[in-house]
Write a protein that holds these residues in place. Structure first.
Motif, PDB file in Angstrom:
ATOM      1  N   ALA B  76     -12.389  14.367  19.912  1.00  0.00           N
ATOM      2  CA  ALA B  76     -11.879  14.153  21.262  1.00  0.00           C
ATOM      3  C   ALA B  76     -10.423  14.586  21.351  1.00  0.00           C
ATOM      4  CB  ALA B  76     -12.046  12.680  21.654  1.00  0.00           C
ATOM      5  N   SER B  77     -10.026  15.482  20.473  1.00  0.00           N
ATOM      6  CA  SER B  77      -8.656  16.025  20.500  1.00  0.00           C
ATOM      7  C   SER B  77      -8.591  17.124  21.558  1.00  0.00           C
ATOM      8  CB  SER B  77      -8.319  16.576  19.111  1.00  0.00           C
ATOM      9  OG  SER B  77      -9.361  17.431  18.663  1.00  0.00           O
ATOM     10  N   PRO B  78      -7.387  17.655  21.852  1.00  0.00           N
ATOM     11  CA  PRO B  78      -7.290  18.762  22.814  1.00  0.00           C
ATOM     12  C   PRO B  78      -8.102  19.966  22.340  1.00  0.00           C
ATOM     13  CG  PRO B  78      -5.137  17.793  22.427  1.00  0.00           C
ATOM     14  CD  PRO B  78      -6.063  17.163  21.439  1.00  0.00           C
ATOM     15  N   GLY B  79      -8.614  20.750  23.299  1.00  0.00           N
ATOM     16  CA  GLY B  79      -9.496  21.870  23.005  1.00  0.00           C
ATOM     17  C   GLY B  79      -9.025  22.813  21.901  1.00  0.00           C
ATOM     18  N   PRO B  80      -7.728  23.201  21.879  1.00  0.00           N
ATOM     19  CA  PRO B  80      -7.284  24.153  20.863  1.00  0.00           C
ATOM     20  C   PRO B  80      -7.458  23.640  19.431  1.00  0.00           C
ATOM     21  CG  PRO B  80      -5.715  24.061  22.669  1.00  0.00           C
ATOM     22  CD  PRO B  80      -6.712  22.972  22.910  1.00  0.00           C
ATOM     23  N   ALA B  81      -7.580  22.328  19.247  1.00  0.00           N
ATOM     24  CA  ALA B  81      -7.741  21.786  17.893  1.00  0.00           C
ATOM     25  C   ALA B  81      -9.202  21.713  17.458  1.00  0.00           C
ATOM     26  CB  ALA B  81      -7.117  20.386  17.830  1.00  0.00           C
ATOM     27  N   HIS B  82     -10.139  22.022  18.371  1.00  0.00           N
ATOM     28  CA  HIS B  82     -11.559  21.811  18.065  1.00  0.00           C
ATOM     29  C   HIS B  82     -12.064  22.717  16.952  1.00  0.00           C
ATOM     30  CE1 HIS B  82     -12.744  19.667  22.089  1.00  0.00           C
ATOM     31  NE2 HIS B  82     -11.690  19.134  21.524  1.00  0.00           N
ATOM     32  N   GLU B  83     -11.700  24.022  17.029  1.00  0.00           N
ATOM     33  CA  GLU B  83     -12.302  24.980  16.096  1.00  0.00           C
ATOM     34  C   GLU B  83     -12.083  24.564  14.643  1.00  0.00           C
ATOM     35  OE1 GLU B  83     -10.888  28.970  16.552  1.00  0.00           O
ATOM     36  OE2 GLU B  83     -12.226  29.792  15.016  1.00  0.00           O
ATOM     37  N   GLU B  84     -10.845  24.232  14.318  1.00  0.00           N
ATOM     38  CA  GLU B  84     -10.537  23.878  12.931  1.00  0.00           C
ATOM     39  C   GLU B  84     -11.306  22.629  12.497  1.00  0.00           C
ATOM     40  OE1 GLU B  84      -6.340  23.559  12.194  1.00  0.00           O
ATOM     41  OE2 GLU B  84      -6.649  22.706  10.183  1.00  0.00           O
ATOM     42  N   ALA B  85     -11.343  21.640  13.386  1.00  0.00           N
ATOM     43  CA  ALA B  85     -12.048  20.398  13.045  1.00  0.00           C
ATOM     44  C   ALA B  85     -13.541  20.653  12.872  1.00  0.00           C
ATOM     45  CB  ALA B  85     -11.797  19.336  14.123  1.00  0.00           C
ATOM     46  N   LEU B  86     -14.102  21.500  13.736  1.00  0.00           N
ATOM     47  CA  LEU B  86     -15.535  21.797  13.637  1.00  0.00           C
ATOM     48  C   LEU B  86     -15.850  22.480  12.306  1.00  0.00           C
ATOM     49  CD1 LEU B  86     -16.072  22.967  17.307  1.00  0.00           C
ATOM     50  CD2 LEU B  86     -17.381  21.133  16.198  1.00  0.00           C
ATOM     51  N   LEU B  87     -15.006  23.462  11.923  1.00  0.00           N
ATOM     52  CA  LEU B  87     -15.267  24.204  10.683  1.00  0.00           C
ATOM     53  C   LEU B  87     -15.148  23.280   9.468  1.00  0.00           C
ATOM     54  CD1 LEU B  87     -13.504  27.592  11.537  1.00  0.00           C
ATOM     55  CD2 LEU B  87     -15.933  26.975  11.755  1.00  0.00           C
ATOM     56  N   GLU B  88     -14.191  22.359   9.550  1.00  0.00           N
ATOM     57  CA  GLU B  88     -14.027  21.372   8.474  1.00  0.00           C
ATOM     58  C   GLU B  88     -15.291  20.500   8.357  1.00  0.00           C
ATOM     59  OE1 GLU B  88     -11.403  21.117   6.443  1.00  0.00           O
ATOM     60  OE2 GLU B  88     -12.307  19.438   5.347  1.00  0.00           O
ATOM     61  N   ALA B  89     -15.799  20.069   9.496  1.00  0.00           N
ATOM     62  CA  ALA B  89     -17.013  19.244   9.484  1.00  0.00           C
ATOM     63  C   ALA B  89     -18.187  20.048   8.934  1.00  0.00           C
ATOM     64  CB  ALA B  89     -17.323  18.730  10.887  1.00  0.00           C
ATOM     65  N   PHE B  90     -18.274  21.320   9.334  1.00  0.00           N
ATOM     66  CA  PHE B  90     -19.352  22.168   8.795  1.00  0.00           C
ATOM     67  C   PHE B  90     -19.266  22.213   7.262  1.00  0.00           C
ATOM     68  CE2 PHE B  90     -19.718  25.088  12.793  1.00  0.00           C
ATOM     69  CZ  PHE B  90     -20.202  23.995  13.514  1.00  0.00           C
ATOM     70  N   ALA B  91     -18.011  22.371   6.755  1.00  0.00           N
ATOM     71  CA  ALA B  91     -17.810  22.477   5.307  1.00  0.00           C
ATOM     72  C   ALA B  91     -18.324  21.225   4.597  1.00  0.00           C
ATOM     73  CB  ALA B  91     -16.330  22.697   5.002  1.00  0.00           C
ATOM     74  N   ARG B  92     -18.220  20.103   5.290  1.00  0.00           N
ATOM     75  CA  ARG B  92     -18.640  18.843   4.666  1.00  0.00           C
ATOM     76  C   ARG B  92     -20.059  18.428   5.082  1.00  0.00           C
ATOM     77  NH1 ARG B  92     -14.406  16.423   2.359  1.00  0.00           N
ATOM     78  NH2 ARG B  92     -12.384  17.396   2.800  1.00  0.00           N
ATOM     79  N   GLY B  93     -20.669  19.211   5.943  1.00  0.00           N
ATOM     80  CA  GLY B  93     -22.026  18.871   6.394  1.00  0.00           C
ATOM     81  C   GLY B  93     -22.078  17.627   7.249  1.00  0.00           C
ATOM     82  N   LEU B  94     -20.972  17.326   7.960  1.00  0.00           N
ATOM     83  CA  LEU B  94     -20.937  16.111   8.781  1.00  0.00           C
ATOM     84  C   LEU B  94     -21.410  16.398  10.208  1.00  0.00           C
ATOM     85  CD1 LEU B  94     -17.498  14.541   7.744  1.00  0.00           C
ATOM     86  CD2 LEU B  94     -19.798  13.757   7.103  1.00  0.00           C
ATOM     87  N   PRO B  95     -22.271  15.546  10.742  1.00  0.00           N
ATOM     88  CA  PRO B  95     -22.673  15.682  12.146  1.00  0.00           C
ATOM     89  C   PRO B  95     -21.478  15.419  13.071  1.00  0.00           C
ATOM     90  CG  PRO B  95     -24.061  14.071  10.974  1.00  0.00           C
ATOM     91  CD  PRO B  95     -22.927  14.409  10.076  1.00  0.00           C
ATOM     92  N   VAL B  96     -21.437  16.147  14.186  1.00  0.00           N
ATOM     93  CA  VAL B  96     -20.281  16.077  15.084  1.00  0.00           C
ATOM     94  C   VAL B  96     -20.726  15.877  16.526  1.00  0.00           C
ATOM     95  CG1 VAL B  96     -18.243  17.306  15.925  1.00  0.00           C
ATOM     96  CG2 VAL B  96     -19.079  17.737  13.602  1.00  0.00           C
ATOM     97  N   LEU B  97     -20.040  14.989  17.206  1.00  0.00           N
ATOM     98  CA  LEU B  97     -20.105  14.967  18.676  1.00  0.00           C
ATOM     99  C   LEU B  97     -18.777  15.529  19.144  1.00  0.00           C
ATOM    100  CD1 LEU B  97     -21.258  14.300  21.437  1.00  0.00           C
ATOM    101  CD2 LEU B  97     -20.532  11.932  21.129  1.00  0.00           C
TER     102      LEU B  97
END
Lengths: 343, 343, 343, 343
Positions: B76-97
């Motif tokens: 729920a951070s500002p849009g420009p921060a989403h990409e990095e957080a999403l890729l990090e979650a992908f790296a860890r296999g974590l589900p994301v909302l």
């Protein structure tokens, strides 16, 4: 007067309702014109007559009815003057549209009923104009079609903004609830057999001494139950609603509608402030139906029996207001002249 | 984490939306708890963490995702921060909302799409929460049932009371109309193929320089036409409506209802003043659906493809605002991972 | 159990309501879990327990209450079993959410009242869940705000599609109208002082011997009048409406709304078919409010006094059904433990 | 003809609209009677005349206008016959109520405009009867009162059950949308400056080759944007709605209302099936207003300029249907005779 001739109408009484009917006949009704107006105040009569081309002013109803060009009579004078005018019209065989009440009490209504019965033909249409409201008519048609099954209950609401000085608890019955009395009899096609009146602590908006609001309960010969909220100082608008509860469904009329506004955090619309706005079309339809029927040589609409039955129920309701208990309503046999049920 | 275990969630961003989601997960959602919160401002992070039992504060998303007890991530951070957080979650296999927008533009959205595609399984639910509104869901079910035939048109209304300082015409598309973009794709199950924007003379209530209101028009691959009134300074309320016009009938949602008041000559009700009131239940349902899906080991709801397609349409719409003409929307082939139509 | 600990709940009774509450606590309520279920039928108890992780099955309420991990009790067994379970919970100091009725009659309700009064602190929330319906809550807030003035009347409608075999006229009061009894007391903040019941000719859709519909009338200590249409075989839907008539206006809840369809010559929407649909959110809110209150170490909502007063009014209403007349309601002094008015 | 004399009307054309106007003038309108009817088919003319007392049958409009007892003309013949009849009426100085369209195209409309301009006084009221619908009138009054601020947008819906054989896409503009063209000009008091037409994939209910539904977009000289859904084979009813979006709020008309039924799991009401039901009162009001104005020696309502401007916009809209692009609308200077804005 041929079928296509113009009906000459004498309007008796030029107060609020009478003046409105003169205007209606002059401006909105096809096939009729006002040829005479009557008021005990000669200046009021003259003023009303002056507004209509070819209309004469009278102070005596009998003289007006005897004048040339008068084919029919619309009685809009105060209730106590109705009986004499009706009997005069009977004597002359003139068709009458008589504003409600037929007469102020059941005894005088009975005399009118007996006179018309002796005459052997119906001359009078009583001014229960709700029967001409398009929503009431659709409700009636729906109930008669039978899709909802037998009507088990009616929930009615009758609200006025405020009452004029001198308005009494009895008048809530005789002037206001009388409409629900007729609507109940007409919608259900049954006579009312008992009345109960519950009187909540009055609203602080009600004048000292007036029971307002009240809950009036009717029972009918078929076992239906009708509740009527009558609230004549509700402050916010004029409102007449009716929900019919049938065996298979319900139908509701009288909710405000039309133009809907959204502004300042709210959605909604206006509520009519008086019966003139709410029932204008019904009045037009009522008078047009009367003119049409008379031009065809007949009569239609609410009968003297309907006016009489309403008077009897009103008297029971006024007693029920006082006693707080259930008051039975007793009607005599219905004369053959009015054989049809109150439909 | 077993099926009945409690899902430990790291919430990234503790601004308005993030703080609301922390409260939601803590008070309203069954089966989840907030085990970590992240904010670049350490004091905000600490403050948010202090409100929840057993919740740690972080300033680095990666550290939070690595912490014990973190099973899933809510971005729920500002849009420009989403990409990095999403890729990090992908790296860890974590589900994301991931709150909308997926990312601020179509290029970055494409990178996320490619990354998840390479991963080969869907981890992300994008926060298009209208799909969880009960009225939208009933509308969707009705359209899918086919009783109204094919949907030919949607008439949409999207109104806000007012805009904060700095709000631009582009934001009317990217922050507001983006919801109608997703709703159109979801309700119709079709991609959008062209956008036109009409800009009336602005309301005097709109800030200098802001085109408000606007009429945004979509065409879809199946030939449906969608009109959207976007009016972000309407002054009177927050309102989201949609009327679907099918071959055999129409269906409408979003009219205000509930408590109806009659007073002072008017009937009606209140209009919600913000999306929190209007869509509170939808947010609850969205997060509960996500928690339920993740606890069952899966994912559901709007996908990264939906987030990417919305970004592409938004870019076309912003161009259409400027040119005044019709702007085609071109999407690449949909990857097999997102094979299902946008239903 | 700390403030943020999870509340362990024993659910007594796993019939329709009980099973639904187990599901609710498991899937929808934050901060609670079902640690024990009780049913006199051991197979039903086992089946219910098997659906929830870490939940034990019992046939004896006392044993369940004594088990480890049980912090609170939800009673959803048949009414005759309530008294014993309530007294057992009192003995253990366990907070209770007790489905209505508190107990089946006023004498047993009085014993529970006396027991809790002796205990000196309130442990029980009674399941009058209408107080948790968002429309009722908005109506209550509006009346309390005073904008409409004092409430003079309530017009209530309570309709069910049909009744199961064995449903009696008494049950229309005890199982159905009891909700309007509590709603009246809660909305108006006044005790009911008299009851009258009018019984129209029954609908042909009603089982032989059942008075259906009926019109139930309440009078309150402040002089308000309440009418309730109870129609438990109306055939077309489940419907609960309430219109409050104040001195300055009216407010109405319960009209169907949401998705509106136009097709085949008609406009409109669906009517809920049962209370589960109509009041699902109210049940969720009720149980969440109870869990939240208990976790904070307190209690809230309808009290044992409310359950007792409802039982006394029900008994008067059942008498009024038989006699056809007005039956006064007599309540003892309210114990100090329940000092607040029924708000 | 004095102020209170009865207006003798010649009705030209006795097809569906003409016959309805004859009945209207005969049965519903006060102050007028039909003294002549004209039809090129002498048997139809005779049949129509036979139904009205004292009405002559003609096959030649000029002869009818020359007959004794003809004070005014109501033109309800097919559009191509209008120009000649109008010029004949101008030659005789007879007031005219001319059904829409004024003439079938802008060139002929321009000739009529020039002729009346040369005459130097307005004789014609054009039959844009929506201006006489009570809901439209309330909407107009609300917009003029200024409470909602300047009108920024209109959202219009115009739906018919089905089209007769031979109905073309051009007729959706010329016969149907022409009403929204006039309503837009009248409600906003502004000329239309551009038209765009979007054509979704047609409904399977539309005849082969007919674009149905369509979305028609108007821009006005004040910068307002108007969208019109025209759907002439919607199958479920006849429906005309308009929502005006102002700077401070919105107002909506045309939602069905009146009798509401609850049965078989649904609530709602009927939708009118044709314009006769929906706009019956508007037609009555339109003709009564015309009769009243003519009897007072004047004219009122939509002018020849309004008819001409509508023809110009229609031609642009038909071009926009074909091109798919935005088509500007160019009007000449408005003659002084029609100085007032289109209010």
């Amino acid at each position: 007067m041929t079928q296509h001739g113009t009906l000459g109408v004498a309007v008796i009484g030029t107060g609020r309702m009478g003046a409105d009917h003169v205007r209606r006949l002059d401006e909105a009704i096809s096939g009729a014109r006002v040829t005479a107006v009557v008021d005990i105040d000669p200046r009021r009569a003259e003023a009303a007559a002056a507004r209509v081309d070819g209309c004469a002013a009278h102070t005596d109803p009998a003289a007006a009815m005897a004048a040339a060009g008068v084919d029919a009579v619309l009685i809009a004078s105060p209730g106590p003057a109705h009986e004499e005018a009706l009997l005069e019209a009977f004597a002359r065989g003139l068709p009458v549209l008589c504003e409600k009440p037929l007469t102020p009490d059941s005894a005088s209504a009975r005399r009118v009923l007996d006179a018309e019965t002796r005459l052997g033909r119906r001359l009078v249409q009583v001014g229960f104009m709700r029967r001409y409201d398009s929503e009431y008519q659709r409700l009636k048609a729906l109930l008669d079609a039978g899709d909802l099954g037998r009507a088990l209950m009616l929930h009615c609401t009758h609200r006025n903004v405020s009452t004029p000085p001198g308005y009494t608890s009895q008048m809530t019955i005789n002037d206001s609830v009388v409409h629900e009395i007729d609507a109940t009899r007409w919608l259900l096609g049954e006579e009312i057999t008992a009345v109960t009146v519950l009187r909540p602590t009055p609203s602080s908006g009600a004048p000292e001494g007036l029971s307002d609001p009240q809950l009036v309960l009717f029972e009918t010969e078929g076992g239906a139950v009708v509740d009527v909220e009558i609230f004549v100082n509700c402050g916010f608008g004029y409102q007449v609603r009716c929900e019919a509860v049938g065996e298979h469904g319900t139908a509701r009329i009288g909710d405000a509608h039309g133009l809907t506004v959204q502004a300042a955090g709210r959605w909604g619309g206006e509520i009519a402030q008086d019966f003139v706005t709410r029932f204008r079309d019904a009045y037009d339809r009522e008078v047009q139906a009367w003119v049409d029927a008379v031009r065809r040589g007949g009569t239609a609409g609410p009968s003297v029996w309907d006016g009489y039955a309403a008077a009897v129920v009103c008297e029971a309701a006024v007693r029920a207001q006082t006693t707080g208990g259930r008051v039975p309503v007793v009607l005599p046999e219905r004369p053959a002249l009015y054989a049809a049920p109150p439909r």
